[in-house]
Design a protein around this motif. Structure first.
Motif, PDB file in Angstrom:
ATOM      1  N   ILE B  39      17.437  -4.256  -1.092  1.00  0.00           N
ATOM      2  CA  ILE B  39      16.314  -5.070  -0.619  1.00  0.00           C
ATOM      3  C   ILE B  39      16.830  -6.439  -0.177  1.00  0.00           C
ATOM      4  O   ILE B  39      17.478  -7.135  -0.970  1.00  0.00           O
ATOM      5  N   TYR B  43      12.784 -10.525   1.209  1.00  0.00           N
ATOM      6  CA  TYR B  43      11.712  -9.642   0.735  1.00  0.00           C
ATOM      7  C   TYR B  43      11.592  -9.713  -0.781  1.00  0.00           C
ATOM      8  O   TYR B  43      10.498  -9.725  -1.328  1.00  0.00           O
ATOM      9  N   TYR B 108       8.852  -4.031   0.731  1.00  0.00           N
ATOM     10  CA  TYR B 108       9.942  -3.566   1.603  1.00  0.00           C
ATOM     11  C   TYR B 108      10.005  -2.040   1.626  1.00  0.00           C
ATOM     12  O   TYR B 108      10.088  -1.423   2.677  1.00  0.00           O
ATOM     13  N   ILE B 112       8.828  -1.307   5.387  1.00  0.00           N
ATOM     14  CA  ILE B 112      10.050  -1.233   6.197  1.00  0.00           C
ATOM     15  C   ILE B 112      10.612   0.176   6.098  1.00  0.00           C
ATOM     16  O   ILE B 112      10.916   0.804   7.104  1.00  0.00           O
ATOM     17  N   ASN B 119       8.645   3.720   8.704  1.00  0.00           N
ATOM     18  CA  ASN B 119       8.223   2.329   8.841  1.00  0.00           C
ATOM     19  C   ASN B 119       6.720   2.297   9.129  1.00  0.00           C
ATOM     20  O   ASN B 119       6.232   3.047   9.971  1.00  0.00           O
TER      21      ASN B 119
END
Lengths: 303, 141
Positions: B39, B43, B108, B112, B119
């Motif tokens: 990570i 974030y 995240y 992400i 995503n």
């Protein structure tokens, strides 16, 4: 006609005055969360345009009518099925352009939607307003066209006289929508349809009004309905009396939506899929076994 | 003699059918979960600005069921209908290990993503909506 227009105007004005009282000036008033799950509602458009950069693939299918009952499995085996495949893209925020191909009349269409106003959470804008337009080319062989050119004598139009312009038809619509609660969203719309060439006994122009909406009953499932009414307006008609005036298109069904899909299954009357065809040519009547099973499926990709 | 043989066959078929039936309820838990997440620091440092916003409870639940449920399951156990077709196993949102992660870490992982976890930045563009889902995931323990 005047009655309908007046009704729409009053409806919109009424909403504004009601909600103007609740108006609060907050720093930032964001658009409401998903007023609809998809840009499509059965065979109509919603005020929703996906986030910019989205590519949408749509499959719209209608079976034949259920008039023969079990004999042809409620239209599934019957002829007269129609299908449209379409691609839409959102190049800039709230503007969508699309292209599609339809089996009936071999229509190829270009379309665009622009959501001018989005309803906001704090009611600073109480409604969403969209414009939608479509141009379609009738791609059939010349010999299959009806006669309809404005000529001196009512002779048939010869296949050799059919120009590209004669194949074009136009549809333009203004859509006004509001998400009333988490589970209820309604839309009213007015449209103008024009065909460059029609048979002698038909009109080139038609004005229609549209009402549709969704009633959500679980996070992913909604009841959806749609009613399109082609109006009988003497002032824009070229006929002395109505013969085969298009019938209203009534449809109702269920929508299931996920992150990337919307799946709608419904029963509806119009056999056409593109809006100008439904407004101008629908002769199926829901009161007379005119309903057919149909589906609209969308798939989204983000870039 | 004949009767007992018949009875034996009945017992055998009952056992077989029960076995087959029970197999339908087994979960593909033997799938390997992915390696530890890397990570980025920005974030990791994220704080949930909507942590105590009760008005987002319903929003979080609705969005979770639209975007997450099909793989992660209604209760976040990683047993949604699409889970079987994935190659990577999912951590249960109900586990203490998952819940011990910071808000930014979950953010995240959720938006992400990596590999099979897509995503979601374009699908859920509004930051408030993203935190609403995380709030909802926090209730799944």
């Amino acid at each position: 006609m005047k009655k309908y227009v007046l009704f729409i105007i009053l409806f919109v004005l009424g909403l504004q005055t009601v909600f103007a009282q609740e108006e609060e000036t907050k720093e930032k008033d964001k658009p409401v969360r998903s007023p609809f799950e998809s840009g499509y509602l059965i065979d109509n458009q919603t005020t929703l345009v996906p986030v910019e950069g989205t590519l949408e693939y749509v499959i719209q299918h209608k079976f034949g009518t259920m008039s023969n009952g079990m004999t042809d499995l409620y239209g599934i085996y019957s002829p007269g099925a129609n299908i449209r495949l379409g691609l839409n893209y959102v190049p800039i925020k709230n503007v969508q352009v699309g292209i599609g191909a339809t089996k009936k009349n071999k229509y190829t269409d270009l379309n665009a939607k622009w959501t001018i106003l989005e309803q906001t959470r704090e009611n600073t804008i109480p409604i969403a307003v969209s414009l939608y337009g479509m141009v379609a080319v009738d791609g059939r062989n010349e010999s299959l066209f009806g006669s309809g050119k404005i000529v001196d004598t009512k002779g048939p139009t010869l296949p050799t006289q059919i120009a590209f312009n004669d194949r074009l038809s136009y549809f333009s619509q203004i859509i006004i929508g509001r998400k009333f609660t988490d589970w209820l969203s309604l839309q009213a719309a007015a449209s103008f349809t024009h065909y460059n060439m029609v048979g002698w006994e038909y009109d080139h122009d038609k004005i229609a009004v549209h009402f549709n909406g969704r009633i959500k009953f679980s996070p992913q499932t909604s009841f959806i309905f749609n009613y399109d009414i082609p109006l009988k307006i003497k002032d824009i008609s070229e006929q002395w009396e109505w013969t085969d005036h298009p019938k209203p298109n009534l449809a109702f069904g269920v929508e299931i939506s996920t992150s990337t899909h919307a799946f709608q299954i419904y029963a509806g009357t119009a056999d056409g899929i593109i809006p100008q065809d439904m407004v101008m040519w629908n002769l199926n009547d829901w009161k007379d076994k005119g309903l057919a099973i149909g589906m609209t499926i969308t798939r989204l990709w983000n870039f | 003699m004949k009767k007992s043989k018949f009875r034996f066959l009945i017992y055998l078929s009952i056992i077989l059918f029960t076995g087959i039936l029970l197999m339908a309820f087994t979960l593909p838990q033997d799938k390997k979960t992915g390696p530890a997440w890397e990570i980025p620091a920005n974030y990791k440092a994220m704080k949930n600005p909507h942590a105590d916003d009760a008005s987002l409870t319903k929003v979080g639940r609705m969005l979770y069921s639209k975007h997450c449920k099909s793989c992660h399951g209604a209760k976040g156990l990683g047993d949604g209908p699409k889970a079987a077709s994935l190659e990577t196993g999912m951590h249960s949102f109900a586990s203490a290990d998952f819940q011990a992660q910071g808000d930014g870490v979950v953010y995240y992982q959720s938006y992400i993503g990596r590999d099979e976890m897509p995503n979601f930045e374009k699908k859920i563009p509004d930051d408030e909506d993203r935190w609403a889902i995380i709030n909802y995931m926090r209730t799944l323990k």
